[in-house]
Write a protein that holds these residues in place. Structure first.
Motif, PDB file in Angstrom:
ATOM      1  N   PHE A 136       0.830  -1.209   0.000  1.00 42.12           N
ATOM      2  CA  PHE A 136       0.000   0.000   0.000  1.00 42.12           C
ATOM      3  C   PHE A 136       0.864   1.259   0.000  1.00 42.12           C
ATOM      4  CE2 PHE A 136      -1.629   3.449   2.648  1.00 42.12           C
ATOM      5  CZ  PHE A 136      -2.720   3.855   1.895  1.00 42.12           C
ATOM      6  N   ALA A 137       1.810   1.326   0.931  1.00 41.68           N
ATOM      7  CA  ALA A 137       2.652   2.517   1.032  1.00 41.68           C
ATOM      8  C   ALA A 137       3.450   2.747  -0.250  1.00 41.68           C
ATOM      9  CB  ALA A 137       3.598   2.382   2.227  1.00 41.68           C
ATOM     10  N   THR A 138       3.998   1.682  -0.796  1.00 37.30           N
ATOM     11  CA  THR A 138       4.783   1.798  -2.030  1.00 37.30           C
ATOM     12  C   THR A 138       3.904   2.215  -3.199  1.00 37.30           C
ATOM     13  OG1 THR A 138       6.243   0.030  -1.223  1.00 37.30           O
ATOM     14  CG2 THR A 138       6.378   0.590  -3.561  1.00 37.30           C
ATOM     15  N   ALA A 139       2.717   1.626  -3.296  1.00 42.93           N
ATOM     16  CA  ALA A 139       1.801   1.950  -4.392  1.00 42.93           C
ATOM     17  C   ALA A 139       1.400   3.416  -4.356  1.00 42.93           C
ATOM     18  CB  ALA A 139       0.558   1.064  -4.309  1.00 42.93           C
ATOM     19  N   LEU A 140       1.060   3.916  -3.170  1.00 42.17           N
ATOM     20  CA  LEU A 140       0.654   5.317  -3.064  1.00 42.17           C
ATOM     21  C   LEU A 140       1.805   6.242  -3.433  1.00 42.17           C
ATOM     22  CD1 LEU A 140      -1.665   7.195  -2.324  1.00 42.17           C
ATOM     23  CD2 LEU A 140      -0.865   7.144   0.056  1.00 42.17           C
ATOM     24  N   ALA A 141       3.010   5.938  -2.938  1.00 45.71           N
ATOM     25  CA  ALA A 141       4.172   6.763  -3.272  1.00 45.71           C
ATOM     26  C   ALA A 141       4.478   6.722  -4.771  1.00 45.71           C
ATOM     27  CB  ALA A 141       5.391   6.282  -2.480  1.00 45.71           C
ATOM     28  N   LEU A 142       4.356   5.545  -5.376  1.00 50.45           N
ATOM     29  CA  LEU A 142       4.579   5.411  -6.812  1.00 50.45           C
ATOM     30  C   LEU A 142       3.630   6.296  -7.610  1.00 50.45           C
ATOM     31  CD1 LEU A 142       5.153   1.585  -7.360  1.00 50.45           C
ATOM     32  CD2 LEU A 142       6.663   3.417  -8.125  1.00 50.45           C
ATOM     33  N   MET A 143       2.353   6.261  -7.253  1.00 45.24           N
ATOM     34  CA  MET A 143       1.370   7.030  -8.013  1.00 45.24           C
ATOM     35  C   MET A 143       1.574   8.529  -7.846  1.00 45.24           C
ATOM     36  SD  MET A 143      -2.064   4.682  -7.673  1.00 45.24           S
ATOM     37  CE  MET A 143      -1.958   4.485  -5.892  1.00 45.24           C
ATOM     38  N   VAL A 144       1.884   8.961  -6.641  1.00 46.98           N
ATOM     39  CA  VAL A 144       2.160  10.385  -6.425  1.00 46.98           C
ATOM     40  C   VAL A 144       3.387  10.811  -7.237  1.00 46.98           C
ATOM     41  CG1 VAL A 144       2.866  12.102  -4.724  1.00 46.98           C
ATOM     42  CG2 VAL A 144       1.068  10.458  -4.153  1.00 46.98           C
ATOM     43  N   ALA A 145       4.407   9.954  -7.268  1.00 49.13           N
ATOM     44  CA  ALA A 145       5.618  10.270  -8.038  1.00 49.13           C
ATOM     45  C   ALA A 145       5.332  10.302  -9.536  1.00 49.13           C
ATOM     46  CB  ALA A 145       6.711   9.252  -7.724  1.00 49.13           C
ATOM     47  N   THR A 195       5.349  -6.226  -5.361  1.00 54.36           N
ATOM     48  CA  THR A 195       3.966  -6.280  -5.843  1.00 54.36           C
ATOM     49  C   THR A 195       3.503  -4.916  -6.325  1.00 54.36           C
ATOM     50  OG1 THR A 195       3.411  -8.116  -4.346  1.00 54.36           O
ATOM     51  CG2 THR A 195       1.580  -6.798  -5.194  1.00 54.36           C
ATOM     52  N   ALA A 196       3.783  -3.888  -5.542  1.00 53.49           N
ATOM     53  CA  ALA A 196       3.403  -2.529  -5.954  1.00 53.49           C
ATOM     54  C   ALA A 196       4.132  -2.110  -7.218  1.00 53.49           C
ATOM     55  CB  ALA A 196       3.693  -1.544  -4.824  1.00 53.49           C
ATOM     56  N   LEU A 197       5.423  -2.431  -7.305  1.00 54.43           N
ATOM     57  CA  LEU A 197       6.194  -2.085  -8.504  1.00 54.43           C
ATOM     58  C   LEU A 197       5.657  -2.791  -9.742  1.00 54.43           C
ATOM     59  CD1 LEU A 197       9.886  -2.130  -7.210  1.00 54.43           C
ATOM     60  CD2 LEU A 197       8.613  -0.138  -8.033  1.00 54.43           C
ATOM     61  N   ALA A 198       5.059  -3.961  -9.547  1.00 51.40           N
ATOM     62  CA  ALA A 198       4.525  -4.715 -10.681  1.00 51.40           C
ATOM     63  C   ALA A 198       3.163  -4.202 -11.123  1.00 51.40           C
ATOM     64  CB  ALA A 198       4.437  -6.198 -10.323  1.00 51.40           C
ATOM     65  N   VAL A 199       2.282  -3.892 -10.164  1.00 54.97           N
ATOM     66  CA  VAL A 199       0.893  -3.605 -10.542  1.00 54.97           C
ATOM     67  C   VAL A 199       0.623  -2.135 -10.873  1.00 54.97           C
ATOM     68  CG1 VAL A 199       0.084  -5.550  -9.146  1.00 54.97           C
ATOM     69  CG2 VAL A 199       0.062  -3.258  -8.169  1.00 54.97           C
ATOM     70  N   ILE A 200       1.348  -1.197 -10.264  1.00 57.98           N
ATOM     71  CA  ILE A 200       1.015   0.215 -10.474  1.00 57.98           C
ATOM     72  C   ILE A 200       1.320   0.690 -11.892  1.00 57.98           C
ATOM     73  CG2 ILE A 200       1.491   2.590  -9.759  1.00 57.98           C
ATOM     74  CD1 ILE A 200      -0.357   0.920  -7.916  1.00 57.98           C
ATOM     75  N   PRO A 201       2.508   0.410 -12.469  1.00 56.40           N
ATOM     76  CA  PRO A 201       2.720   0.826 -13.863  1.00 56.40           C
ATOM     77  C   PRO A 201       1.701   0.204 -14.811  1.00 56.40           C
ATOM     78  CG  PRO A 201       4.815   0.296 -12.828  1.00 56.40           C
ATOM     79  CD  PRO A 201       3.752  -0.147 -11.883  1.00 56.40           C
ATOM     80  N   ALA A 202       1.365  -1.068 -14.585  1.00 62.07           N
ATOM     81  CA  ALA A 202       0.376  -1.727 -15.446  1.00 62.07           C
ATOM     82  C   ALA A 202      -0.997  -1.077 -15.308  1.00 62.07           C
ATOM     83  CB  ALA A 202       0.287  -3.216 -15.090  1.00 62.07           C
ATOM     84  N   THR A 203      -1.381  -0.728 -14.080  1.00 54.07           N
ATOM     85  CA  THR A 203      -2.669  -0.079 -13.852  1.00 54.07           C
ATOM     86  C   THR A 203      -2.716   1.296 -14.510  1.00 54.07           C
ATOM     87  OG1 THR A 203      -2.898  -1.240 -11.735  1.00 54.07           O
ATOM     88  CG2 THR A 203      -4.303   0.674 -12.092  1.00 54.07           C
ATOM     89  N   ALA A 204      -1.631   2.054 -14.370  1.00 58.64           N
ATOM     90  CA  ALA A 204      -1.566   3.387 -14.983  1.00 58.64           C
ATOM     91  C   ALA A 204      -1.659   3.298 -16.499  1.00 58.64           C
ATOM     92  CB  ALA A 204      -0.275   4.085 -14.568  1.00 58.64           C
ATOM     93  N   TRP A 205      -0.951   2.338 -17.077  1.00 59.37           N
ATOM     94  CA  TRP A 205      -0.994   2.156 -18.531  1.00 59.37           C
ATOM     95  C   TRP A 205      -2.406   1.789 -18.988  1.00 59.37           C
ATOM     96  CZ3 TRP A 205      -2.159  -2.252 -21.424  1.00 59.37           C
ATOM     97  CH2 TRP A 205      -1.900  -2.171 -22.795  1.00 59.37           C
ATOM     98  N   LEU A 206      -3.061   0.906 -18.256  1.00 62.49           N
ATOM     99  CA  LEU A 206      -4.415   0.482 -18.627  1.00 62.49           C
ATOM    100  C   LEU A 206      -5.398   1.642 -18.542  1.00 62.49           C
ATOM    101  CD1 LEU A 206      -6.290  -1.821 -19.433  1.00 62.49           C
ATOM    102  CD2 LEU A 206      -6.574  -2.345 -16.995  1.00 62.49           C
ATOM    103  N   ILE A 207      -5.284   2.456 -17.506  1.00 60.20           N
ATOM    104  CA  ILE A 207      -6.167   3.612 -17.371  1.00 60.20           C
ATOM    105  C   ILE A 207      -5.953   4.581 -18.529  1.00 60.20           C
ATOM    106  CG2 ILE A 207      -6.564   5.702 -15.996  1.00 60.20           C
ATOM    107  CD1 ILE A 207      -6.201   3.963 -13.509  1.00 60.20           C
ATOM    108  N   ASP A 208      -4.722   4.802 -18.911  1.00 62.67           N
ATOM    109  CA  ASP A 208      -4.439   5.672 -20.059  1.00 62.67           C
ATOM    110  C   ASP A 208      -5.082   5.127 -21.328  1.00 62.67           C
ATOM    111  OD1 ASP A 208      -2.967   7.569 -18.678  1.00 62.67           O
ATOM    112  OD2 ASP A 208      -1.053   6.553 -19.014  1.00 62.67           O
TER     113      ASP A 208
END
Length: 223
Positions: A136-145, A195-208
């Motif tokens: 959770f913490a990593t995912a939130l930081a990734l998205m803010v970055a 896990t966060a490093l794997a799912v957040i870029p994929a989620t961002a790409w899919l949303i785009d």
């Protein structure tokens, strides 16, 4: 003000590098999951780092660890997500708000599913791999970055460094708290971070992809 495309959640300059990092992170999650499936004690790597116990740290650092842990609990996490979404909407970034909700939801769902599949436990029957707090913490930081990278128009190198630095700092801080409180083994923390490093870029790409296709469909209908 019309016709200007919304900023991408996964900046084009970062897609190749973050895609590669996401693939490697997913591989690490799988490998660690296979290695520790069904285990109920720390592994060799965990013993090299620290033997987690309920009193690994003393006050005042224990209070710091408890404060960090709170922000990964449902009440604290919901507060952080609500604040992030409110900030996105305040600055008229609805796509970013969707990313925050979808990214956190995906990270939490993934760690929950993996815990059931892997079946690693700590302190009895508490499922531990991967660490949901760390994810959770990593995912939130990734998205803010990612949002900051797009907002500031950073290039590939600066943007990648910012995203990875944010992920490392957030993951290390929450991971330290989880291990110090005896809630997770160090390798659980590593699994949550990956896990966060794997799912957040994929989620961002899919949303785009989805948002761009919807925007294209809307433009075609207007014409």
């Amino acid at each position: 003000m019309t016709g200007r495309p919304a900023p991408a959640m996964l900046p084009p300059s970062l897609r190749v590098w973050l895609g590669l990092i996401a693939a490697l992170a997913a591989l690490a999650v799988i490998v660690l999951g296979v290695l520790y499936a069904g285990h109920d004690e720390p592994g060799t790597v965990d013993r090299w780092i620290i033997q987690p116990t309920a009193d690994s740290v003393r006050p005042p650092w224990r209070n710091v660890a408890l404060a960090m842990d709170f922000w990964g609990e449902p009440a604290g996490a919901a507060t952080l997500v609500a604040a992030a979404v409110a900030g996105c909407l305040l600055f008229r970034r609805p796509r970013a708000a969707v990313l925050i909700v979808a990214g956190i939801g995906t990270a939490v769902a993934t760690t929950t599913l993996l815990k059931s599949l892997v079946g690693r436990t700590i302190h009895g029957d508490n499922l531990s791999y991967p660490s949901g707090h760390t994810a959770f913490a990593t995912a939130l930081a990734l998205m803010v970055a990612l949002l900051a990278t797009g907002r500031l128009g950073l290039g590939r190198t600066a943007g990648t460094l910012l995203v990875l630095a944010a992920a490392l700092v957030a993951g290390a801080a929450m991971g330290w708290a989880q291990v110090s409180l005896g809630a997770h083994y160090p390798t659980d923390v590593l699994g949550g971070w990956c896990t966060a490093l794997a799912v957040i870029p994929a989620t961002a790409w899919l949303i785009d992809r989805v948002a761009d296709r919807l925007a294209d469909a809307g433009r075609r209908e207007r014409h």
